[in-house]
Design a protein around this motif. Structure first.
Motif: not given
Length: 518
Positions: A133-135, A397-398, A462-464
């Motif tokens: 995961v990269v945020y 998420v934003s 979701l970010v996965r």
């Protein structure tokens, strides 16, 4: 266990009618909140999508569901973090420890992948890659989990090989098809030393005259062994008291109370005022999984009673689509209490003694009720709880991955179009049932696990898929992907990483509401 008169009368089909004081059931009289028509969460002035294949508006959640493909699948770090649970630690320390857990999960998966390739040189077994995961906001990501984030790593190494080598059940499209591969859901494989040690810790904790629920939650966060899962779930849900001497009496009283409800209310399903509720329940039960269970008339009968009685006793919401899914994990876990090494998906539930079936039914009803008590605003008129959670997910998420958020926005994909189901069904349509059961081990160990922690799990979920999301350049393809995520091969390793990432987010955002705001 002796049955009281009320239970005997029920099983003789006494036919007693519902009292005239029963309130009207609203759940089936109004359509559940329609995310595509409700405008409160859609930004005003947003351009209508130009893609000609965009989903048409619908008038009911049933139609909304029919337009979205179900994602039912066809088919010593842990202790270190648990020790940190009650301590106030420096953010960098927590971050470093949680990162180590995730790295260990990744390394373990690579080791098992290499082992499998060596064993099956010509036919390597495919396995889903761990999320990397990269945020979008690296600054915020450096704040991590509170403590338990490592959780089920301990069951990972021994189970991965077993998941690939064991034979599948007869129904290969069943979401429980991998259940025999999960040590938490199978009594067949011999326990490893690690698993035996954890099981012993559970048994010691449960053997005392008064179970320490705080300690039980800490131990359960990283997964509960199948042998003690039924009693542990009943304790963590609040259905059973911590005092051992009171448990038998509590079970007797609550089971009798449930069958008194059956005697009093169930025949009213044929009344005109309740026909819509019963009809909707009857429509939804065939959609539940695993298929082998839903095809058994005895199981259908049990689910119909559980859902109808709950709807009658909760007139503010009544029955709403999605509630039927929430019975399944409890039912499967409580059936496992009585079938030892049997595989649930291949087991004929009607072969169990009648009294055992009654106990499973009553226990499933009460535990589901306890769960719904904490999230009932998800199912009242217009489903305000789900609206709020989806909006919070969008804001979260934003902040954690602006690129993914912007990509969805640019292609006019609304969070309600995919995340409504994530909240309504608690991700049960997105991951295999074996993963749902493991996930619920942690949810029941968390304060407000189903209502609050679930938000962070959805964000991590979701970010996965950020890589796959960013590769999709079309509204239709994005929505199809988000509604049919490739999780059919997921196991404990994937759930462990998902929970660790969720704890990253909870640590960073739960006590810092301003982080939600740009």
């Amino acid at each position: 266990m002796a049955n009281d008169g009320g239970r005997k009368q029920f099983w003789k089909r006494s036919g007693s009618k519902v009292p005239g004081s029963i309130q009207h059931v609203y759940g089936a009289q109004h359509p559940p909140f329609d995310p595509l028509l409700h405008g409160t969460l859609i930004k005003p002035g947003s351009k209508p999508p130009t893609t000609p294949v965009k989903l048409k508006k619908v008038s009911t959640f049933q139609e909304f569901e029919s337009n979205t493909s179900d994602a039912w699948d066809l088919g010593d770090d842990d202790d270190e973090l648990l020790t940190m649970a009650a301590e106030n630690l420096n953010t960098d320390v927590v971050m470093e420890t949680a990162n180590k857990v995730i790295q260990n999960h990744s390394r373990l998966q690579e080791q098992h992948k290499l082992q499998e390739e060596q064993l099956q040189e010509d036919k390597p077994v495919p396995f889903s890659e761990l999320p990397s995961v990269v945020y979008g906001d690296n600054r915020l990501v450096k704040s991590v989990s509170e403590s338990h984030a490592s959780s089920s790593a301990e069951s990972v190494s021994e189970n991965s090989s077993m998941q690939r080598s064991q034979s599948l059940p007869h129904a290969p499209t069943d979401p429980l098809e991998g259940e025999v591969a999960d040590h938490n859901m199978s009594a067949t494989p011999a326990l490893t030393e690690r698993e035996a040690f954890r099981l012993d810790k559970f048994k010691q904790l449960l053997a005392g005259p008064n179970t320490n629920l705080d300690e039980l939650r800490k131990l359960s966060w990283s997964g509960i062994p199948k042998q003690v899962r039924p009693i542990t779930w009943k304790l963590l849900s609040g259905y059973l008291p911590a005092n051992v001497d009171r448990r038998e009496g509590t079970l007797q009283r609550k089971r009798n109370e449930y069958f008194a409800f059956i005697e009093q209310y169930y025949d009213s399903r044929n009344d005109e005022s309740h026909q819509d509720t019963y009809r909707q329940i009857h429509i939804d039960i065939p959609r539940m999984n695993p298929e082998s269970l839903r095809l058994q008339p005895k199981v259908t009968e049990i689910f119909e009673r559980i859902l109808f009685i709950w709807a009658i006793r909760h007139p503010a919401s009544g029955y709403v689509q999605g509630i039927n899914d929430l019975v399944t994990p409890f039912f499967v876990v409580f059936v496992c209490e009585y079938i030892a090494a049997e595989e649930v998906e291949n087991f004929d539930v009607s072969s169990l003694p009648e009294e055992v079936l009654q106990n499973i039914e009553a226990d499933s009803y009460w535990c589901m009720s306890k769960l719904l008590d904490g999230i009932q605003d998800n199912y009242t008129f217009a489903q305000p709880g789900i609206q709020k959670k989806v909006k919070m997910l969008e804001e979260l998420v934003s902040r954690i991955d602006e690129q993914v958020h912007r990509h969805l926005d640019q292609h006019e994909v609304k969070y309600l179009q995919f995340a409504f189901r994530w909240m309504n069904n608690l991700l049960m349509r997105e991951v295999p049932l074996r993963c749902t059961i493991r996930l619920w081990d942690t949810y029941q160990s968390e304060p407000e696990g189903f209502s609050h922690f679930h938000l962070y799990v959805c964000a991590a979920f979701l970010v996965r898929w950020r890589k796959e999301i960013l590769e999709e350049k079309d509204f239709q393809e994005l929505l199809i992907f988000l509604q049919n995520l490739p999780t059919m091969h997921w196991g404990n390793e994937d759930i462990s990483v998902l929970l660790a990432e969720a704890y990253r987010l909870k640590f960073a955002f739960a006590d810092a509401p301003n982080h939600y705001k740009k």
